[in-house]
Design a protein around this motif. Structure first.
Motif, PDB file in Angstrom:
ATOM      1  N   GLU A 158      -1.604 -11.882  41.496  1.00 16.41           N
ATOM      2  CA  GLU A 158      -1.425 -12.004  40.047  1.00 16.41           C
ATOM      3  C   GLU A 158      -0.260 -12.930  39.719  1.00 16.41           C
ATOM      4  O   GLU A 158      -0.357 -13.779  38.831  1.00 16.41           O
ATOM      5  N   LEU A 159       0.854 -12.775  40.445  1.00 14.93           N
ATOM      6  CA  LEU A 159       1.996 -13.661  40.228  1.00 14.93           C
ATOM      7  C   LEU A 159       1.641 -15.114  40.538  1.00 14.93           C
ATOM      8  O   LEU A 159       2.141 -16.033  39.902  1.00 14.93           O
ATOM      9  N   SER A 160       0.786 -15.307  41.543  1.00 17.97           N
ATOM     10  CA  SER A 160       0.384 -16.656  41.967  1.00 17.97           C
ATOM     11  C   SER A 160      -0.739 -17.216  41.122  1.00 17.97           C
ATOM     12  O   SER A 160      -1.145 -18.353  41.308  1.00 17.97           O
ATOM     13  N   ARG A 161      -1.247 -16.406  40.222  1.00 19.24           N
ATOM     14  CA  ARG A 161      -2.354 -16.800  39.350  1.00 19.24           C
ATOM     15  C   ARG A 161      -3.587 -17.211  40.162  1.00 19.24           C
ATOM     16  O   ARG A 161      -4.235 -18.211  39.872  1.00 19.24           O
ATOM     17  N   ILE A 162      -3.893 -16.413  41.202  1.00 21.61           N
ATOM     18  CA  ILE A 162      -5.090 -16.664  41.993  1.00 21.61           C
ATOM     19  C   ILE A 162      -5.953 -15.414  41.993  1.00 21.61           C
ATOM     20  O   ILE A 162      -5.458 -14.291  41.861  1.00 21.61           O
ATOM     21  N   LYS A 163      -7.248 -15.619  42.103  1.00 22.27           N
ATOM     22  CA  LYS A 163      -8.175 -14.498  42.197  1.00 22.27           C
ATOM     23  C   LYS A 163      -8.611 -14.378  43.645  1.00 22.27           C
ATOM     24  O   LYS A 163      -8.968 -15.367  44.286  1.00 22.27           O
ATOM     25  N   LEU A 164      -8.563 -13.163  44.153  1.00 19.14           N
ATOM     26  CA  LEU A 164      -8.962 -12.901  45.524  1.00 19.14           C
ATOM     27  C   LEU A 164     -10.174 -11.991  45.525  1.00 19.14           C
ATOM     28  O   LEU A 164     -10.208 -10.989  44.802  1.00 19.14           O
ATOM     29  N   SER A 165     -11.153 -12.347  46.357  1.00 23.07           N
ATOM     30  CA  SER A 165     -12.274 -11.427  46.554  1.00 23.07           C
ATOM     31  C   SER A 165     -11.770 -10.235  47.357  1.00 23.07           C
ATOM     32  O   SER A 165     -10.656 -10.249  47.890  1.00 23.07           O
ATOM     33  N   GLU A 166     -12.582  -9.215  47.464  1.00 24.11           N
ATOM     34  CA  GLU A 166     -12.190  -8.031  48.224  1.00 24.11           C
ATOM     35  C   GLU A 166     -11.915  -8.398  49.681  1.00 24.11           C
ATOM     36  O   GLU A 166     -10.943  -7.925  50.275  1.00 24.11           O
ATOM     37  N   GLN A 167     -12.748  -9.274  50.235  1.00 26.66           N
ATOM     38  CA  GLN A 167     -12.555  -9.708  51.632  1.00 26.66           C
ATOM     39  C   GLN A 167     -11.284 -10.537  51.773  1.00 26.66           C
ATOM     40  O   GLN A 167     -10.515 -10.357  52.724  1.00 26.66           O
ATOM     41  N   ASP A 168     -11.043 -11.431  50.822  1.00 28.83           N
ATOM     42  CA  ASP A 168      -9.817 -12.240  50.865  1.00 28.83           C
ATOM     43  C   ASP A 168      -8.576 -11.372  50.739  1.00 28.83           C
ATOM     44  O   ASP A 168      -7.565 -11.601  51.403  1.00 28.83           O
ATOM     45  N   ALA A 169      -8.638 -10.355  49.878  1.00 32.47           N
ATOM     46  CA  ALA A 169      -7.494  -9.451  49.699  1.00 32.47           C
ATOM     47  C   ALA A 169      -7.223  -8.689  50.989  1.00 32.47           C
ATOM     48  O   ALA A 169      -6.065  -8.501  51.377  1.00 32.47           O
ATOM     49  N   GLU A 170      -8.279  -8.274  51.672  1.00 28.12           N
ATOM     50  CA  GLU A 170      -8.103  -7.566  52.935  1.00 28.12           C
ATOM     51  C   GLU A 170      -7.508  -8.485  54.005  1.00 28.12           C
ATOM     52  O   GLU A 170      -6.599  -8.096  54.740  1.00 28.12           O
ATOM     53  N   ASN A 171      -8.012  -9.716  54.059  1.00 27.01           N
ATOM     54  CA  ASN A 171      -7.455 -10.698  55.015  1.00 27.01           C
ATOM     55  C   ASN A 171      -5.992 -10.990  54.707  1.00 27.01           C
ATOM     56  O   ASN A 171      -5.168 -11.089  55.618  1.00 27.01           O
ATOM     57  N   MET A 172      -5.674 -11.124  53.427  1.00 28.02           N
ATOM     58  CA  MET A 172      -4.301 -11.401  53.026  1.00 28.02           C
ATOM     59  C   MET A 172      -3.398 -10.224  53.372  1.00 28.02           C
ATOM     60  O   MET A 172      -2.266 -10.411  53.808  1.00 28.02           O
ATOM     61  N   GLN A 173      -3.897  -9.007  53.211  1.00 27.29           N
ATOM     62  CA  GLN A 173      -3.131  -7.825  53.559  1.00 27.29           C
ATOM     63  C   GLN A 173      -2.795  -7.831  55.055  1.00 27.29           C
ATOM     64  O   GLN A 173      -1.658  -7.564  55.441  1.00 27.29           O
ATOM     65  N   ASN A 174      -3.775  -8.178  55.873  1.00 32.78           N
ATOM     66  CA  ASN A 174      -3.541  -8.251  57.321  1.00 32.78           C
ATOM     67  C   ASN A 174      -2.559  -9.367  57.668  1.00 32.78           C
ATOM     68  O   ASN A 174      -1.650  -9.181  58.480  1.00 32.78           O
ATOM     69  N   ASP A 175      -2.728 -10.542  57.048  1.00 30.34           N
ATOM     70  CA  ASP A 175      -1.865 -11.686  57.348  1.00 30.34           C
ATOM     71  C   ASP A 175      -0.424 -11.427  56.912  1.00 30.34           C
ATOM     72  O   ASP A 175       0.523 -11.693  57.663  1.00 30.34           O
ATOM     73  N   LEU A 176      -0.251 -10.913  55.697  1.00 31.03           N
ATOM     74  CA  LEU A 176       1.101 -10.615  55.221  1.00 31.03           C
ATOM     75  C   LEU A 176       1.745  -9.513  56.057  1.00 31.03           C
ATOM     76  O   LEU A 176       2.943  -9.546  56.342  1.00 31.03           O
ATOM     77  N   GLY A 177       0.941  -8.545  56.478  1.00 28.86           N
ATOM     78  CA  GLY A 177       1.456  -7.481  57.340  1.00 28.86           C
ATOM     79  C   GLY A 177       1.951  -8.037  58.669  1.00 28.86           C
ATOM     80  O   GLY A 177       3.002  -7.619  59.173  1.00 28.86           O
ATOM     81  N   ALA A 178       1.209  -8.999  59.231  1.00 30.45           N
ATOM     82  CA  ALA A 178       1.624  -9.613  60.493  1.00 30.45           C
ATOM     83  C   ALA A 178       2.929 -10.387  60.321  1.00 30.45           C
ATOM     84  O   ALA A 178       3.811 -10.342  61.182  1.00 30.45           O
ATOM     85  N   ILE A 179       3.082 -11.069  59.201  1.00 28.05           N
ATOM     86  CA  ILE A 179       4.309 -11.831  58.935  1.00 28.05           C
ATOM     87  C   ILE A 179       5.495 -10.882  58.806  1.00 28.05           C
ATOM     88  O   ILE A 179       6.561 -11.104  59.401  1.00 28.05           O
ATOM     89  N   VAL A 180       5.322  -9.813  58.045  1.00 27.93           N
ATOM     90  CA  VAL A 180       6.414  -8.853  57.850  1.00 27.93           C
ATOM     91  C   VAL A 180       6.764  -8.177  59.174  1.00 27.93           C
ATOM     92  O   VAL A 180       7.945  -7.974  59.480  1.00 27.93           O
TER      93      VAL A 180
END
Length: 95
Positions: free
Chosen positions: A13-35
């Protein structure tokens, strides 16, 4: 830190992008790996390491400030297509 779907949705929402459910799940995994990687870096012993401003051992070469006479205002303004006594007049760009 656990990255939740709410965090991913908030960042999207802050980035003004729309994520599909699959993209949101992938992003959750990717951000989790970075953290998680940052947590590994936090475990390193850095007490004896001095902070750096550059990776190279360089110093910024600064000159002393010198007070000089400025250019003659009339001389500069004589080349302006439109001017007042003291400033250059530019076209209005915003209504």
């Amino acid at each position: 830190m656990q990255i939740t779907k709410e965090i991913v949705q908030y960042v999207a929402e802050l980035s003004r992008i729309k994520l599909s459910e699959q993209d949101a799940e992938n992003m959750q995994n990717d951000l989790g790996a970075i953290v998680n990687y940052m947590e590994i870096l936090n475990q390193l012993e850095t007490d004896s390491v001095e902070p750096l401003s550059h990776i190279f051992n360089i110093t910024n070469v600064m000159r002393e400030d010198e007070v000089k006479e400025s250019y003659d205002r009339a001389e500069i303004l004589k080349n302006a297509p439109e001017r007042t006594d003291e400033t250059v007049v530019v076209p209005k760009t915003v209504e």
